[in-house]
Design a protein around this motif. Structure first.
Motif, PDB file in Angstrom:
ATOM      1  N   TRP A 203       0.896  -1.427   0.058  1.00  0.00           N
ATOM      2  CA  TRP A 203       0.006   0.084   0.022  1.00  0.00           C
ATOM      3  C   TRP A 203       0.930   1.306  -0.049  1.00  0.00           C
ATOM      4  N   HIS A 204       1.953   1.094   0.252  1.00  0.00           N
ATOM      5  CA  HIS A 204       3.050   2.176   0.957  1.00  0.00           C
ATOM      6  C   HIS A 204       3.709   3.060  -0.531  1.00  0.00           C
ATOM      7  N   ASN A 205       4.091   3.950  -0.310  1.00  0.00           N
ATOM      8  CA  ASN A 205       4.836   4.778  -1.477  1.00  0.00           C
ATOM      9  C   ASN A 205       6.214   4.400  -1.591  1.00  0.00           C
ATOM     10  N   LYS A 206       7.097   4.450  -0.579  1.00  0.00           N
ATOM     11  CA  LYS A 206       8.406   4.094  -0.642  1.00  0.00           C
ATOM     12  C   LYS A 206       8.491   3.288   0.662  1.00  0.00           C
ATOM     13  N   HIS A 207       9.558   2.323   0.911  1.00  0.00           N
ATOM     14  CA  HIS A 207       9.393   1.645   2.300  1.00  0.00           C
ATOM     15  C   HIS A 207      10.115   2.537   3.326  1.00  0.00           C
ATOM     16  N   HIS A 208      10.947   3.565   2.793  1.00  0.00           N
ATOM     17  CA  HIS A 208      11.665   4.581   3.987  1.00  0.00           C
ATOM     18  C   HIS A 208      10.800   5.673   4.000  1.00  0.00           C
ATOM     19  N   TRP A 209       9.621   5.671   3.178  1.00  0.00           N
ATOM     20  CA  TRP A 209       8.714   6.907   3.342  1.00  0.00           C
ATOM     21  C   TRP A 209       7.359   6.320   2.949  1.00  0.00           C
TER      22      TRP A 209
ATOM     23  N   ALA B 152      14.886   0.561   2.046  1.00  0.00           N
ATOM     24  CA  ALA B 152      14.883   1.777   1.589  1.00  0.00           C
ATOM     25  C   ALA B 152      15.186   1.697   0.048  1.00  0.00           C
ATOM     26  N   LEU B 153      14.588   2.589  -0.622  1.00  0.00           N
ATOM     27  CA  LEU B 153      14.605   2.611  -2.122  1.00  0.00           C
ATOM     28  C   LEU B 153      16.043   3.385  -2.575  1.00  0.00           C
ATOM     29  N   ASP B 154      16.224   3.304  -3.841  1.00  0.00           N
ATOM     30  CA  ASP B 154      17.497   4.216  -4.221  1.00  0.00           C
ATOM     31  C   ASP B 154      17.485   5.557  -3.983  1.00  0.00           C
ATOM     32  N   ASP B 155      16.441   6.355  -3.892  1.00  0.00           N
ATOM     33  CA  ASP B 155      16.521   7.846  -3.473  1.00  0.00           C
ATOM     34  C   ASP B 155      16.562   8.159  -2.167  1.00  0.00           C
ATOM     35  N   ALA B 156      16.750   7.159  -1.117  1.00  0.00           N
ATOM     36  CA  ALA B 156      16.371   7.465  -0.044  1.00  0.00           C
ATOM     37  C   ALA B 156      17.396   8.572   0.527  1.00  0.00           C
ATOM     38  N   VAL B 157      18.561   8.384   0.234  1.00  0.00           N
ATOM     39  CA  VAL B 157      19.531   9.475   0.621  1.00  0.00           C
ATOM     40  C   VAL B 157      19.180  10.842   0.533  1.00  0.00           C
ATOM     41  N   SER B 158      18.377  11.107  -0.581  1.00  0.00           N
ATOM     42  CA  SER B 158      17.593  12.645  -0.635  1.00  0.00           C
ATOM     43  C   SER B 158      16.418  12.817   0.250  1.00  0.00           C
ATOM     44  N   ASP B 159      15.902  11.835   0.736  1.00  0.00           N
ATOM     45  CA  ASP B 159      14.817  11.713   1.815  1.00  0.00           C
ATOM     46  C   ASP B 159      15.215  11.677   3.029  1.00  0.00           C
ATOM     47  N   GLY B 160      16.612  11.912   3.359  1.00  0.00           N
ATOM     48  CA  GLY B 160      17.065  11.907   4.825  1.00  0.00           C
ATOM     49  C   GLY B 160      17.882  10.508   5.259  1.00  0.00           C
ATOM     50  N   VAL B 161      17.805   9.600   4.504  1.00  0.00           N
ATOM     51  CA  VAL B 161      18.459   8.330   4.937  1.00  0.00           C
ATOM     52  C   VAL B 161      20.051   8.338   4.972  1.00  0.00           C
TER      53      VAL B 161
ATOM     54  N   LYS C 110      10.119   0.247  -9.372  1.00  0.00           N
ATOM     55  CA  LYS C 110      10.692   1.547  -8.766  1.00  0.00           C
ATOM     56  C   LYS C 110      12.125   1.603  -8.362  1.00  0.00           C
ATOM     57  N   SER C 111      12.358   0.471  -7.929  1.00  0.00           N
ATOM     58  CA  SER C 111      13.933   0.321  -7.244  1.00  0.00           C
ATOM     59  C   SER C 111      14.043  -0.964  -6.929  1.00  0.00           C
ATOM     60  N   ASN C 112      15.243  -1.306  -6.516  1.00  0.00           N
ATOM     61  CA  ASN C 112      15.618  -2.636  -5.737  1.00  0.00           C
ATOM     62  C   ASN C 112      15.405  -1.854  -4.360  1.00  0.00           C
ATOM     63  N   ILE C 113      15.498  -2.842  -3.441  1.00  0.00           N
ATOM     64  CA  ILE C 113      15.067  -2.405  -1.835  1.00  0.00           C
ATOM     65  C   ILE C 113      16.603  -2.864  -1.335  1.00  0.00           C
ATOM     66  N   PHE C 114      17.283  -1.693  -0.738  1.00  0.00           N
ATOM     67  CA  PHE C 114      18.642  -1.796   0.182  1.00  0.00           C
ATOM     68  C   PHE C 114      18.215  -1.888   1.596  1.00  0.00           C
TER      69      PHE C 114
END
Length: 601
Positions: free
Chosen positions: A177-183, A232-241, A266-270
């Protein structure tokens, strides 16, 4: 009150046998050493009445609303817990209410019946009622996994949830259901997105997620959101991870551990270190954003099983099971009023998860390394110890897995029902029902569908698990016993064996429950293998056996024997006549298809 016993054929057989017996006595509900043959009232089934209730479970003293599609003249309604009649009334109209008794954590079976002129009782329909103030005492877990525009159509969600309600599903897991695993939230705390993409780039509508939650709450169900504990997805650093939060495959920080996905997603999951307190605080705050906008009741935490040796940013080996426990503690501390459940993939980390004391039941995703029916028993027994006899087990067990991966079609009904019979008899439950039936670990997959026969059987099996939950799953059901049970007719060539299952035999699994001996008979007479998975959907339908004369060694006096099965009379209990002499009880088992439960009092 007329006794409910069994089919007319069996009643006639008992009368015939009694004329050939000596005068050592027989009884229905007495079982003494002297006396004559007790007259029995046969029961048959004419399942023409479909029943529904307005909720999946109820609090003590709450009003239960029933609806029947039709009721014939002279029908009566009976409320029972186990085989004890609580109350009875004449049926007047197709809707009525009943006040749930004050006793908490109790299952009831409500049956509609009529009595024919010859005294035979005919069961017309049944439905279970769960009176429990906390759903996690007897979890019956379902799921939803698609939140696109098709679910915005009027009546779609209501119809899906009506089926789950009919099966008394009291908790629902929201997968993907979620947008991103880290968000996880679609949008921000202050501004939700109307529509966003999940990990597979499928559309998710926020209004659909909200409607599922509100519909489930109106039916007495709880809503649990799914997410990994360390994704976390591959853009997680830009979201504060932060880079320092990840785990790595080696000590050089060069190869982040990841769960690789198709390139169209969307991305692999890290993977991140679940022990890292900064990561814990980060995702707990993101969950806070979720709770502030969506009325979820808790968090279904996921993991990915044994990863082998993994290392943190500083080159230290990561103890993932210890990290899971730390993560659970942090999530509970942040949101103490929310429920937590965590997956133990192939039992990895199960003892640490249970040992926190912060999860509400135990959840095992089982795979090929736990593929035997006997493995299900091993897991339940281990979980019972890990959870200090207080936590129930739910299996994420994917049926007909290879068939679902290579073709489309229908589930194999015999494979599903035999697996459910074993899981339920052992005291577990099965995550399988949702907006479709579950066949793969990717919950949105709809490769296989239930046919009408299986849909009806699911209603019967979940009625049975709910109605008899105090015999199957209550706190006093851990005392397994060995019983000596044999068929006395050698010509029948029926082999009965103690647990674990054997092919070409009937498996006997027994427990002491509050002074009763509860004996489960599981039919493996036609089984071609002993794996619950039924990978290719080839498990044969079991051979029906009826009128089976049985002998059992019993040390004390037997007052009553009764039987119930989800396969016959819609689960209604039937009292059996028996004879007891010299430490032996003899009786006739009316029927066995997949599963029959004998109760000796």
């Amino acid at each position: 009150m007329k006794k409910i016993v069994y089919t007319t054929m069996v009643a006639l057989l008992l009368v015939a046998c009694s004329k050939e017996s000596d005068d050592t006595g027989s009884g229905t509900g007495g079982g003494g050493e002297s006396g004559g043959v007790t007259e029995v009232t046969p029961v048959t089934s004419d399942l023409t009445v479909n029943l529904t209730t307005d909720k999946a479970c109820y609090r003590p003293g709450e009003s239960v609303s029933f609806t029947a599609d039709a009721l014939p003249a002279g029908a009566k309604i009976r409320y029972r817990t186990m085989d004890k009649v609580v109350s009875e009334q004449a049926a007047v109209g197709t809707t009525w209410t009943w006040t749930a008794p004050a006793t908490d954590y109790t299952g009831y079976l409500v049956d509609v019946y009529r009595t024919k002129e010859n005294g035979t009782e005919v069961i017309l329909g049944t439905i279970a009622v769960d009176v429990s103030s906390d759903w996690t005492r007897f979890p019956r877990y379902g799921f939803v996994a698609t939140f696109d525009a098709s679910k915005k159509v009027d009546g779609v969600i209501e119809k899906e949830m009506a089926f789950l309600n009919r099966c008394h599903i009291n908790g629902v897991q929201f997968q993907d259901w979620h947008n991103k695993h880290h968000w996880p939230l679609g949008g921000t705390r202050e501004h939700l997105d109307e529509v966003y993409k999940d990990i597979a780039n499928r559309e998710v509508y926020t209004e659909v997620v909200k409607k599922y939650i509100s519909t489930q709450h109106s039916l007495g169900m709880k809503s649990m959101f799914y997410n990994l504990c360390f994704g976390a997805l591959d853009d997680a650093v830009s979201d504060g991870v932060k880079e320092e939060w990840y785990i790595f495959k080696n000590t050089g920080r060069m190869d982040k551990d990841s769960h690789d996905l198709p390139s169209s997603w969307k991305s692999n999951i890290f993977l991140l270190n679940p022990t890292n307190t900064e990561w814990q605080a980060y995702i707990a705050q993101k969950n806070d954003d979720v709770y502030a906008n969506l009325d979820f009741d808790g968090y279904q935490i996921d993991q990915l099983g044994n990863r082998g040796d993994r290392y943190d940013y500083d080159g230290n080996k990561v103890n993932l099971p210890k990290g899971y426990a730390s993560f659970i503690e942090a999530m509970k501390q942040k949101h103490p009023d929310k429920r937590l459940v965590m997956n133990a993939v192939s039992s990895y980390g199960a003892s640490q998860i249970a040992g926190t004391g912060k999860v509400d039941f135990l959840y095992n995703e089982v795979w090929g390394d736990e593929a035997g029916f006997k493995d299900l028993h091993t897991i339940i027994k281990a979980n019972d110890q890990y959870g200090n006899h207080a936590l129930k087990t739910v299996f994420a067990a994917y049926m007909n897995y290879d068939k679902a991966g290579s073709s489309t079609g229908e589930f194999n009904t015999p494979g599903v029902l035999l697996t459910d019979a074993v899981i339920f008899a052992l005291g577990g439950s099965h995550l399988e029902l949702g907006d479709h039936m579950l066949c793969r670990e990717y919950f949105p997959s709809t490769a296989l569908q239930m046919n009408d026969v299986l849909k009806t059987a699911m209603i019967r099996y979940y009625d049975f698990m709910t109605a008899y939950q105090n015999l199957l799953r209550d706190k006093d059901t851990e005392a397994e016993i060995s019983v000596s049970l044999n068929c006395t007719d050698a010509a029948r060539n029926l082999s009965l064996n103690a647990w674990p299952p054997q092919k070409s035999a009937i498996t006997v699994y027994a427990k002491n429950v509050n002074g009763r001996q509860v004996i489960h008979l599981l039919n493996f007479l036609n089984a071609d293998n002993l794996s619950w998975r039924d990978l290719n959907g080839t498990m044969p339908e079991p051979r029906l056996v009826s009128d089976v004369p049985l002998k059992m060694n019993v040390s004390g006096k037997v007052n009553k024997i009764w039987v119930a099965s989800p396969d016959f009379h819609a689960g209604a209990s039937q009292e059996l006549s028996f004879e007891q002499k010299d430490g032996t009880v003899t009786f006739i088992l009316p029927l066995l298809k997949y599963w029959s439960m004998l109760v000796m009092e």
